[in-house]
Design an enzyme around this catalytic site. Structure first.
Site, short mmCIF file in Angstrom:
data_model
loop_
_atom_site.label_atom_id
_atom_site.label_comp_id
_atom_site.label_asym_id
_atom_site.label_seq_id
_atom_site.Cartn_x
_atom_site.Cartn_y
_atom_site.Cartn_z
CB THR A 1 -36.50 28.61 -84.65
OG1 THR A 1 -35.84 29.84 -84.37
CG2 THR A 1 -37.45 28.27 -83.52
CG ASP A 2 -30.52 29.17 -86.09
OD1 ASP A 2 -30.72 28.03 -85.62
OD2 ASP A 2 -29.43 29.78 -85.94
CB ALA B 1 -20.81 34.61 -72.00
N GLY B 2 -22.28 33.00 -74.57
CA GLY B 2 -23.58 32.85 -75.21
C GLY B 2 -24.05 34.15 -75.81
CB SER C 1 -22.88 35.61 -80.84
OG SER C 1 -23.81 34.58 -80.85
CB SER C 2 -17.47 36.74 -78.18
OG SER C 2 -17.26 35.39 -77.87
CB SER C 3 -17.11 33.02 -82.14
OG SER C 3 -18.40 32.47 -82.14
CG ASP D 1 -25.02 32.77 -83.15
OD1 ASP D 1 -26.20 32.81 -82.77
OD2 ASP D 1 -24.25 31.85 -82.87
CE1 TYR E 1 -26.79 25.18 -81.77
CE2 TYR E 1 -26.11 23.89 -83.67
CZ TYR E 1 -26.76 24.99 -83.14
OH TYR E 1 -27.39 25.88 -83.97
C1 GLA Z 1 -26.36 28.96 -81.11
C2 GLA Z 1 -26.19 28.83 -82.62
C3 GLA Z 1 -27.35 29.49 -83.36
C4 GLA Z 1 -28.70 29.01 -82.84
C5 GLA Z 1 -28.74 29.05 -81.31
C6 GLA Z 1 -29.97 28.40 -80.75
O1 GLA Z 1 -26.27 30.30 -80.73
O2 GLA Z 1 -24.97 29.40 -83.02
O3 GLA Z 1 -27.24 29.26 -84.75
O4 GLA Z 1 -29.00 27.73 -83.32
O5 GLA Z 1 -27.61 28.43 -80.73
O6 GLA Z 1 -31.12 29.07 -81.16
#
Ligand code: GLA
Length: 385
Positions: free
Chosen positions: A33-34, A121-122, A124-126, A170, A220
């Site tokens: 959604t972001d 892993a998802g 957001s370490s980066s 993130d 993505y």
């Molecule tokens: C990743 C992207 C975010 C967001 C999510 C999905 O984490 O970095 O900006 O779009 O996917 O919601």
């Protein structure tokens, strides 16, 4: 920070002057959604990246990570030259480029970095690396950026240097997280609308599918393009629409024939995710945790069927969550195509739950995964020693 200060001192011969830290994040609800100016529920976790630094003379920055103790360097006069493709220093180079685009600059520095956020892993370490470095740069070099500008600089590094056209979720969550709480983020105004406490008898268990989709960037970016095509198609007759945020579920269905079917499916996911976030806030505020959990499952189904950003391993983890007692809701979290699933689990059975799901997952797939129990922590900060 003591251990990191020792690494810094051992390498550079003096104590660091600035200590910054930034948490990883979990996307709770509001998938993709972001970048559609929508709303999302997220949280910062207690796992974080730490960045100890001091300004240094000259033009060469020296960086060392607690992971491998290898000294890396960045020459401030050739920041764009990427000789270490795929290295974490690419993110720092990206940040410096983005700071310069905004008419400001940093001087040379020495830095030591450590992190307990699982990599790729998802969680957001980066983004945590970017935000921790940015908080240190902002303070050490008096850059004077607002928190939203700092989040956009981190996003810019991902978009322009690393090549993922990600939104602001993130970096924004890593900066704005609140202890024990979920934050409701509005990406039209880039503000936290409110925070909501997670009831103390639940814990969020993260279970990694261990699937790393190699084409995740291009998939993505393709999803993002699809959302934008759906919007453009609707704007032909409804030019007042600024983003998918402005489209209601019933309008989307009414205007379905105006766009390609695949684009409709992507847009539907996003439009419904905004709705689910609103419903989830109401459910949390009125203590209807079963309803909250149902919305998580619904979100995962929508990812699987409409946005097509799940994978069989993530689907299996979510299915397992329904057959092992203790879980009220589970879904994939983050970009998707692999990575993590989140599970809201009753605290007293969480350990047993996690081990049973991991064991069943291993039997079915042969994949070993180690569940992570997440405490929700506060956002990034930087202090001067
Ligand atoms: C990743 C992207 C975010 C967001 C999510 C999905 O984490 O970095 O900006 O779009 O996917 O919601």
């Amino acid at each position: 920070m003591k251990e990191l200060a020792e690494i810094f001192e051992g390498r550079f011969g003096e104590k660091p002057k600035f200590f910054a830290e930034a948490p990883g994040r979990l996307e709770i609800l509001g998938n993709h959604t972001d970048y559609n100016e929508g709303i999302a529920l997220s949280a910062a976790v207690s796992q974080r990246t730490k960045f100890a630094m001091s300004p240094a003379p000259g033009r060469r920055c020296r960086l060392v990570s607690s992971l491998d103790s290898v000294e890396r360097s960045i020459d401030l006069d050739s920041v764009e030259r990427v000789e270490e493709v795929g290295s974490w220093t690419a993110y720092i180079r990206g940040l410096i480029c983005e700071i310069r685009k905004r008419g400001k600059d940093i001087g040379a520095f020495d830095a030591a970095i450590s992190s307990d956020i699982p990599l790729s892993a998802g969680m957001s370490s980066s983004a945590a690396l970017e935000v921790s470095a940015l908080f240190a740069f902002d303070k050490a070099f008096g850059l004077g950026f607002t928190n939203t500008e700092l989040a956009k600089i981190g996003q810019g590094a991902e978009n322009n240097f690393v090549g993922v056209k990600s939104g602001l979720l993130d970096q924004f969550s890593s900066i704005n997280g609140k202890e024990s709480s979920l934050i409701l983020c509005d990406f039209r105004v880039n503000e936290v609308l409110r925070t909501v406490k997670v009831p103390g008898n639940y814990v969020i268990v993260v279970i990694n599918s261990m699937v790393k989709h190699t084409l995740v960037e291009s998939d993505y970016n393709m999803r993002r393009e699809s959302c934008s095509r759906a919007l453009d198609a609707m704007r032909v007759r409804h030019p007042e629409l600024k983003a998918l945020r402005d489209v209601s579920p019933s309008n989307l269905d009414e205007w379905k024939s105006e766009m390609a079917f695949a684009d409709y499916m992507r847009a539907r996911h996003v439009v419904m995710e905004n709705e689910r976030v609103r419903l989830a806030i109401d459910a949390l505020l009125s203590g209807r945790m079963d309803e909250f959990g149902r919305l998580l499952y619904e979100s995962h189904d929508s990812s699987r069927l409409f946005f097509e950003n799940s994978c069989p391993e993530l689907d299996l983890l979510v299915e397992l969550s329904k057959s092992v007692p203790g879980c009220i809701g589970a879904r994939l979290s983050g970009g998707g195509f692999g990575g993590i699933s989140i599970h809201f689990v009753e605290k007293e059975v969480a350990e047993l739950y996690a081990s049973r799901v991991a064991a069943a997952f291993k039997v079915a797939t042969g994949i070993d995964t180690t569940p992570i129990f997440c405490e929700l922590g506060s956002g990034a900060r930087c202090v001067e020693a």
